[in-house]
Design an enzyme around this catalytic site. Structure first.
Site, short mmCIF file in Angstrom:
data_model
loop_
_atom_site.label_atom_id
_atom_site.label_comp_id
_atom_site.label_asym_id
_atom_site.label_seq_id
_atom_site.Cartn_x
_atom_site.Cartn_y
_atom_site.Cartn_z
N GLU A 83 -3.27 0.70 -3.56
CA GLU A 83 -3.84 0.42 -2.43
C GLU A 83 -3.94 -0.94 -2.02
O GLU A 83 -4.53 -1.61 -1.13
CB GLU A 83 -5.43 1.19 -2.55
CG GLU A 83 -5.49 2.62 -2.58
CD GLU A 83 -5.54 3.19 -1.07
OE1 GLU A 83 -5.36 2.39 -0.21
OE2 GLU A 83 -5.86 4.24 -0.73
N THR A 133 -2.60 6.75 0.12
CA THR A 133 -3.82 6.80 0.95
C THR A 133 -4.70 8.02 0.19
O THR A 133 -4.19 8.72 -0.32
CB THR A 133 -3.25 6.99 2.19
OG1 THR A 133 -4.57 6.94 3.04
CG2 THR A 133 -2.73 8.48 2.49
N LYS A 170 1.04 -1.18 -0.19
CA LYS A 170 0.10 -0.16 0.14
C LYS A 170 0.97 1.34 -0.05
O LYS A 170 1.59 1.48 0.87
CB LYS A 170 -0.82 -0.21 1.08
CG LYS A 170 -1.78 1.19 1.42
CD LYS A 170 -2.66 1.03 2.61
CE LYS A 170 -3.55 2.42 2.95
NZ LYS A 170 -4.33 2.89 1.71
#
EC number: 3.5.1.135
Length: 103
Positions: free
Chosen positions: A74, A24, A21
């Site tokens: 993500e 954000t 990841k």
């Protein structure tokens, strides 16, 4: 104890630490981060510190303009990403992408 600058749901901690990841997506309340910022990262549930990240880029996006690349960053499918964003920010349309790397 030093305060955390940004928090993530605990379910994202392993993906962040493993480098799966790398972005954000946040609402306007967290649109102030900029490239070069170094942030202490904590878990949303207990505010426990778990790493430090450096912001590498920022951009704006809407739910409709999210792409497969955003989803890959993500570590989700595009459908999952749109659902997660809708669940976290119901009724919102403008979002801020924060790209980062762990330090």
């Amino acid at each position: 104890m030093q305060a955390n600058d940004i928090t993530f749901f605990q379910r994202f901690q392993d993906d962040i630490l493993a480098g799966r990841k790398t972005i954000t997506i946040r609402d306007a309340a967290e649109s102030h981060f900029k490239p070069g910022d170094v942030l202490r990262v904590g878990r949303y549930e207990d505010d426990g510190y778990f790493c430090t990240i450096a912001v590498t880029a920022t951009s704006t996006v809407t739910l409709d303009t999210l792409t497969e690349q955003h989803a890959q960053q993500e570590n989700m499918t595009l459908g999952q990403l749109r659902q997660v964003i809708s669940d976290i920010y119901p009724g919102e349309s403008q979002f801020y992408v924060i790209e980062f790397k762990t330090l």
